[in-house]
Structure formats: C-alpha cells, structure tokens
Design a protein around this motif. Structure first.
Motif, PDB file in Angstrom:
ATOM      1  N   LEU A   5     -10.122  20.824   5.120  1.00 50.72           N
ATOM      2  CA  LEU A   5     -10.564  19.766   6.035  1.00 50.72           C
ATOM      3  C   LEU A   5     -10.671  18.715   4.165  1.00 50.72           C
ATOM      4  CD1 LEU A   5     -12.387  18.799   7.926  1.00 50.72           C
ATOM      5  CD2 LEU A   5     -13.812  20.113   6.878  1.00 50.72           C
ATOM      6  N   LEU A   6     -10.666  18.378   2.979  1.00 46.99           N
ATOM      7  CA  LEU A   6     -10.757  17.737   2.346  1.00 46.99           C
ATOM      8  C   LEU A   6      -9.628  17.180   1.983  1.00 46.99           C
ATOM      9  CD1 LEU A   6     -12.454  17.290  -0.380  1.00 46.99           C
ATOM     10  CD2 LEU A   6     -11.517  19.152  -1.043  1.00 46.99           C
ATOM     11  N   ILE A   7      -8.483  17.789   2.404  1.00 44.48           N
ATOM     12  CA  ILE A   7      -7.015  17.156   2.415  1.00 44.48           C
ATOM     13  C   ILE A   7      -6.825  16.128   3.667  1.00 44.48           C
ATOM     14  CG2 ILE A   7      -4.547  17.925   2.721  1.00 44.48           C
ATOM     15  CD1 ILE A   7      -5.417  18.286  -0.116  1.00 44.48           C
ATOM     16  N   GLU A   8      -7.205  16.836   4.873  1.00 44.62           N
ATOM     17  CA  GLU A   8      -7.316  15.465   5.956  1.00 44.62           C
ATOM     18  C   GLU A   8      -8.455  14.325   5.569  1.00 44.62           C
ATOM     19  OE1 GLU A   8      -5.839  16.342   8.987  1.00 44.62           O
ATOM     20  OE2 GLU A   8      -4.681  17.663   7.633  1.00 44.62           O
ATOM     21  N   VAL A   9      -9.698  14.501   5.067  1.00 45.33           N
ATOM     22  CA  VAL A   9      -9.960  13.759   4.888  1.00 45.33           C
ATOM     23  C   VAL A   9      -9.314  12.598   3.969  1.00 45.33           C
ATOM     24  CG1 VAL A   9     -12.214  12.596   2.649  1.00 45.33           C
ATOM     25  CG2 VAL A   9     -12.202  14.860   4.600  1.00 45.33           C
ATOM     26  N   GLY A  10      -8.638  12.654   2.906  1.00 43.91           N
ATOM     27  CA  GLY A  10      -7.632  12.082   2.505  1.00 43.91           C
ATOM     28  C   GLY A  10      -6.351  11.112   3.005  1.00 43.91           C
ATOM     29  N   VAL A  11      -6.300  12.165   4.021  1.00 36.43           N
ATOM     30  CA  VAL A  11      -5.085  11.311   5.204  1.00 36.43           C
ATOM     31  C   VAL A  11      -5.716  10.231   6.009  1.00 36.43           C
ATOM     32  CG1 VAL A  11      -3.584  12.440   6.588  1.00 36.43           C
ATOM     33  CG2 VAL A  11      -3.626  14.006   4.371  1.00 36.43           C
ATOM     34  N   VAL A  12      -7.647  10.728   6.679  1.00 38.21           N
ATOM     35  CA  VAL A  12      -7.669  10.415   7.565  1.00 38.21           C
ATOM     36  C   VAL A  12      -7.964   8.731   6.720  1.00 38.21           C
ATOM     37  CG1 VAL A  12      -9.033   9.309   8.368  1.00 38.21           C
ATOM     38  CG2 VAL A  12      -8.437  11.790   8.911  1.00 38.21           C
ATOM     39  N   LEU A  13      -8.020   8.509   5.485  1.00 38.09           N
ATOM     40  CA  LEU A  13      -8.362   7.544   4.859  1.00 38.09           C
ATOM     41  C   LEU A  13      -7.458   6.582   4.805  1.00 38.09           C
ATOM     42  CD1 LEU A  13     -11.746   6.558   4.350  1.00 38.09           C
ATOM     43  CD2 LEU A  13     -10.777   7.264   1.364  1.00 38.09           C
ATOM     44  N   THR A  14      -6.683   7.259   3.998  1.00 43.42           N
ATOM     45  CA  THR A  14      -5.267   6.551   3.628  1.00 43.42           C
ATOM     46  C   THR A  14      -4.856   6.043   4.486  1.00 43.42           C
ATOM     47  OG1 THR A  14      -5.163   7.705   1.698  1.00 43.42           O
ATOM     48  CG2 THR A  14      -3.363   6.339   2.790  1.00 43.42           C
ATOM     49  N   VAL A  15      -4.697   6.720   5.949  1.00 43.26           N
ATOM     50  CA  VAL A  15      -3.554   5.927   7.558  1.00 43.26           C
ATOM     51  C   VAL A  15      -4.491   5.316   7.850  1.00 43.26           C
ATOM     52  CG1 VAL A  15      -2.876   6.749   9.495  1.00 43.26           C
ATOM     53  CG2 VAL A  15      -2.510   8.511   8.004  1.00 43.26           C
ATOM     54  N   MET A  16      -5.627   5.399   7.825  1.00 41.39           N
ATOM     55  CA  MET A  16      -6.779   3.990   8.827  1.00 41.39           C
ATOM     56  C   MET A  16      -6.564   2.994   7.354  1.00 41.39           C
ATOM     57  SD  MET A  16     -10.699   4.367   9.448  1.00 41.39           S
ATOM     58  CE  MET A  16     -11.658   3.568   7.415  1.00 41.39           C
ATOM     59  N   THR A  17      -6.415   2.430   6.457  1.00 49.61           N
ATOM     60  CA  THR A  17      -6.441   1.714   5.894  1.00 49.61           C
ATOM     61  C   THR A  17      -5.364   0.752   5.226  1.00 49.61           C
ATOM     62  OG1 THR A  17      -7.117   2.330   3.909  1.00 49.61           O
ATOM     63  CG2 THR A  17      -9.340   2.134   4.578  1.00 49.61           C
ATOM     64  N   THR A  18      -4.563   2.048   5.289  1.00 54.41           N
ATOM     65  CA  THR A  18      -3.471   1.039   5.608  1.00 54.41           C
ATOM     66  C   THR A  18      -2.542  -0.040   6.852  1.00 54.41           C
ATOM     67  OG1 THR A  18      -2.917   2.993   3.704  1.00 54.41           O
ATOM     68  CG2 THR A  18      -0.617   1.758   4.409  1.00 54.41           C
ATOM     69  N   LEU A  19      -3.236   0.707   7.437  1.00 53.68           N
ATOM     70  CA  LEU A  19      -2.921   0.392   9.176  1.00 53.68           C
ATOM     71  C   LEU A  19      -3.345  -0.655   8.764  1.00 53.68           C
ATOM     72  CD1 LEU A  19      -2.278   2.797  11.340  1.00 53.68           C
ATOM     73  CD2 LEU A  19      -0.576   1.985  10.905  1.00 53.68           C
ATOM     74  N   ILE A  20      -4.709  -1.373   8.410  1.00 56.44           N
ATOM     75  CA  ILE A  20      -5.592  -2.054   8.719  1.00 56.44           C
ATOM     76  C   ILE A  20      -4.854  -3.384   7.734  1.00 56.44           C
ATOM     77  CG2 ILE A  20      -7.116  -3.591   8.357  1.00 56.44           C
ATOM     78  CD1 ILE A  20      -8.935  -0.525   8.887  1.00 56.44           C
ATOM     79  N   ALA A  21      -4.558  -2.732   6.196  1.00 52.21           N
ATOM     80  CA  ALA A  21      -3.584  -3.600   5.541  1.00 52.21           C
ATOM     81  C   ALA A  21      -2.149  -4.045   6.106  1.00 52.21           C
ATOM     82  CB  ALA A  21      -3.071  -2.451   4.397  1.00 52.21           C
ATOM     83  N   ILE A  22      -1.694  -3.579   6.575  1.00 51.16           N
ATOM     84  CA  ILE A  22      -0.464  -3.981   7.448  1.00 51.16           C
ATOM     85  C   ILE A  22      -0.665  -5.042   8.273  1.00 51.16           C
ATOM     86  CG2 ILE A  22       1.559  -3.727   9.153  1.00 51.16           C
ATOM     87  CD1 ILE A  22       1.193  -0.698   7.261  1.00 51.16           C
ATOM     88  N   TYR A  23      -1.752  -5.228   9.172  1.00 51.90           N
ATOM     89  CA  TYR A  23      -2.044  -5.789   9.646  1.00 51.90           C
ATOM     90  C   TYR A  23      -2.417  -7.057   8.978  1.00 51.90           C
ATOM     91  CZ  TYR A  23      -3.984  -8.558  13.107  1.00 51.90           C
ATOM     92  OH  TYR A  23      -4.896  -9.500  14.110  1.00 51.90           O
ATOM     93  N   ASP A  24      -3.636  -7.114   7.750  1.00 52.43           N
ATOM     94  CA  ASP A  24      -3.660  -8.302   7.491  1.00 52.43           C
ATOM     95  C   ASP A  24      -3.083  -8.852   6.314  1.00 52.43           C
ATOM     96  OD1 ASP A  24      -6.356  -8.172   8.472  1.00 52.43           O
ATOM     97  OD2 ASP A  24      -6.870  -6.855   6.925  1.00 52.43           O
ATOM     98  N   ASP A  25      -2.339  -8.398   6.015  1.00 56.47           N
ATOM     99  CA  ASP A  25      -0.580  -8.733   5.364  1.00 56.47           C
ATOM    100  C   ASP A  25       0.560  -9.323   6.266  1.00 56.47           C
ATOM    101  OD1 ASP A  25       0.039  -8.490   2.509  1.00 56.47           O
ATOM    102  OD2 ASP A  25       1.963  -7.964   3.475  1.00 56.47           O
ATOM    103  N   LEU A  26       0.441  -9.152   7.177  1.00 54.92           N
ATOM    104  CA  LEU A  26       1.014  -9.916   8.539  1.00 54.92           C
ATOM    105  C   LEU A  26       0.803 -11.223   8.733  1.00 54.92           C
ATOM    106  CD1 LEU A  26       2.349  -7.525  10.901  1.00 54.92           C
ATOM    107  CD2 LEU A  26       4.427  -8.241   9.758  1.00 54.92           C
ATOM    108  N   LEU A  27      -0.506 -11.344   8.490  1.00 52.53           N
ATOM    109  CA  LEU A  27      -1.190 -12.689   8.704  1.00 52.53           C
ATOM    110  C   LEU A  27      -1.380 -13.334   7.586  1.00 52.53           C
ATOM    111  CD1 LEU A  27      -3.553 -11.256  11.793  1.00 52.53           C
ATOM    112  CD2 LEU A  27      -0.966 -13.159  11.534  1.00 52.53           C
ATOM    113  N   GLY A  28      -1.124 -12.797   5.808  1.00 45.51           N
ATOM    114  CA  GLY A  28      -0.905 -13.671   4.870  1.00 45.51           C
ATOM    115  C   GLY A  28      -1.993 -13.833   4.094  1.00 45.51           C
ATOM    116  N   TYR A  29      -2.990 -12.088   4.561  1.00 43.52           N
ATOM    117  CA  TYR A  29      -4.733 -12.280   4.148  1.00 43.52           C
ATOM    118  C   TYR A  29      -4.323 -11.206   2.674  1.00 43.52           C
ATOM    119  CZ  TYR A  29      -7.520 -14.613   7.171  1.00 43.52           C
ATOM    120  OH  TYR A  29      -8.342 -15.156   7.387  1.00 43.52           O
TER     121      TYR A  29
END
Lengths: 160, 81
Positions: free
Chosen positions: A136-160
């Motif tokens: 469960l502890l491992i999965e918390v790290g995976v969830v946090l990384t996947v969620m925020t990285t996908l949002i960061a890719i979207y923001d980076d495509l739009l120049g933020y």
C-alpha cells in the motif's frame, strides 16, 4: 450572450500565453465541476481496492489526473490553479518517487533486500499485514507520481 | 453468439484505425484513435484481461486524447502531407 469578438472574451490571465481559452458556458462549468469529485472518488476506490480487484496505483493515478485535466480543460488553466497549482506538480511527483524509493531503502537498512517488506520497522504487525501495508505504501508513491506527472505534462505543453 | 459480438468489435477496430490513418482533419483522427482504444479495451475485457483493459480505457481513450487535442491546438488543424 454578447456579440463581442472572440479575442475579447479570453480572460486577462491567459492573454499572451499559449493556454486554451475557457468557455463561457455555465452549463459546461457546472457539469465539469460537479462530476470531477466523483471521478476522483472512483480513482480513490480503484487505488485502495486494487488489492482485490483490477486496478491499482497506475489506473487510480490516471483517473485522479483526469479529474484535474477536466477542470483544466473546462475552467481554463488560470481558474483551476486553486485545485492543483502548476508550481507544485513536479515537486509532488518527486515526493512520490521518494516514498517509493525510501520504502525500499528502509528495508535495505533494516537488513533485507530492496523492497523486502518483511523487514519494515513496524514490529506490532503480523508478517502478512506487513507485506499488505508495504505494498500500500508503494502504491501511494505510484499514485502521487502518476497523477502529478500527467498534470505537469499538460501544463508544460501549454507553456506553464 | 459470442463470436458475433467480437467480430463486430474487431470490425469497428479496423475501420477506426483506417479512418485515423486516412482522414485529413487531425481532430477527427484523434477521435477515431480514441474509439480505437476503447474498442481495444472492450476486446481485452472479452478476452479476460480486465487489468490491461482498464489501463487501455483510462490512458489510451482518456488522457492521450487530451494531450493530442492540445498538440493539435499548438500546431495545425489540417494534415499537411
């Protein structure tokens, strides 16, 4: 609605940037704002129920990222900064990697191999539950990384 | 009866793949690719691979479409070749 040209409808906070102009329609705003917490709830269910059913860290993380991306698309990048600011997404992703790798290194420090949950320093738990909570502890790290990285890719495509 | 449903799904899969390759409007190509991913997910469910189908439906039909729409908006709406 008014018959102003489309360029005047774009709010001030997105002029000069590459971001999408948010729509004016209140139906789209209320529908997207209303449905996004429920998609987030389904993401949490998929994440926590991933031990017993299809699902897990990656799928739950992508579902949670989809809620934030829905708000980003409907309200625009400026207004949806309240939910998830663009400045902390990559930092939260680094925290997720730290949780994943830190669990492995802690088990190495306490005498086991990398990610050997039996050696986690939680002596009041049974060995079976030790592995349960370790995963469960491992999965918390995976969830946090996947969620925020996908949002960061979207923001980076739009120049933020 | 089961093979008929899978045959229809495979037919839609091939048709959407050819549509995404041949259409000139890139936004329509993105929508066709999303339908392709969703059909692939349903076929994976019928084959018993529910976990893979979950990833395909969530990532392939959800997030990739958003990224492709943003990329089209940043570049060009029509195919150049």
């Amino acid at each position: 609605m008014s018959d102003k040209p489309l360029t005047e409808k774009i709010p001030r906070y997105c002029k000069g940037t590459g971001m999408m102009a948010p729509t004016d329609s209140p139906i789209v705003h209320i529908a997207c704002r209303g449905i996004s917490p429920f998609i987030f709830l389904i993401g949490l269910y998929v994440f926590f129920h991933g031990h017993y059913s299809p699902g897990g860290g990656f799928q739950g993380g992508v579902l949670m990222a989809a809620t934030i991306l829905l708000l980003r698309l409907s309200l625009g990048t400026g207004l949806s900064q309240v939910v998830m600011p663009a400045s902390i997404t990559l930092r939260l992703s680094a925290v997720g990697v730290l949780i994943f790798a830190g669990t492995g290194v802690i088990t190495m420090i306490f005498g086991g191999d990398f990610l050997d949950y039996h050696f986690l320093p939680l002596p009041w738990l049974d060995p079976a539950y030790l592995r349960y909570y370790g995963i469960l502890l491992i999965e918390v790290g995976v969830v946090l990384t996947v969620m925020t990285t996908l949002i960061a890719i979207y923001d980076d495509l739009l120049g933020y | 009866m089961h093979w008929l449903i899978e045959f229809i799904l495979f037919f839609i899969l091939v048709v959407t793949a050819l549509t995404a390759l041949n259409v000139r409007n890139l936004l329509a190509a993105v929508v066709a690719m999303n339908v392709f991913s969703f059909m692939a997910a349903i076929i994976m469910v019928s084959l018993g691979a529910v976990d893979v189908a979950f990833v395909e439906a969530v990532a392939g039909a959800g997030v990739i479409g958003v990224y492709s729409v943003v990329a089209i908006r940043l570049t060009s709406r029509k195919s150049q070749d």
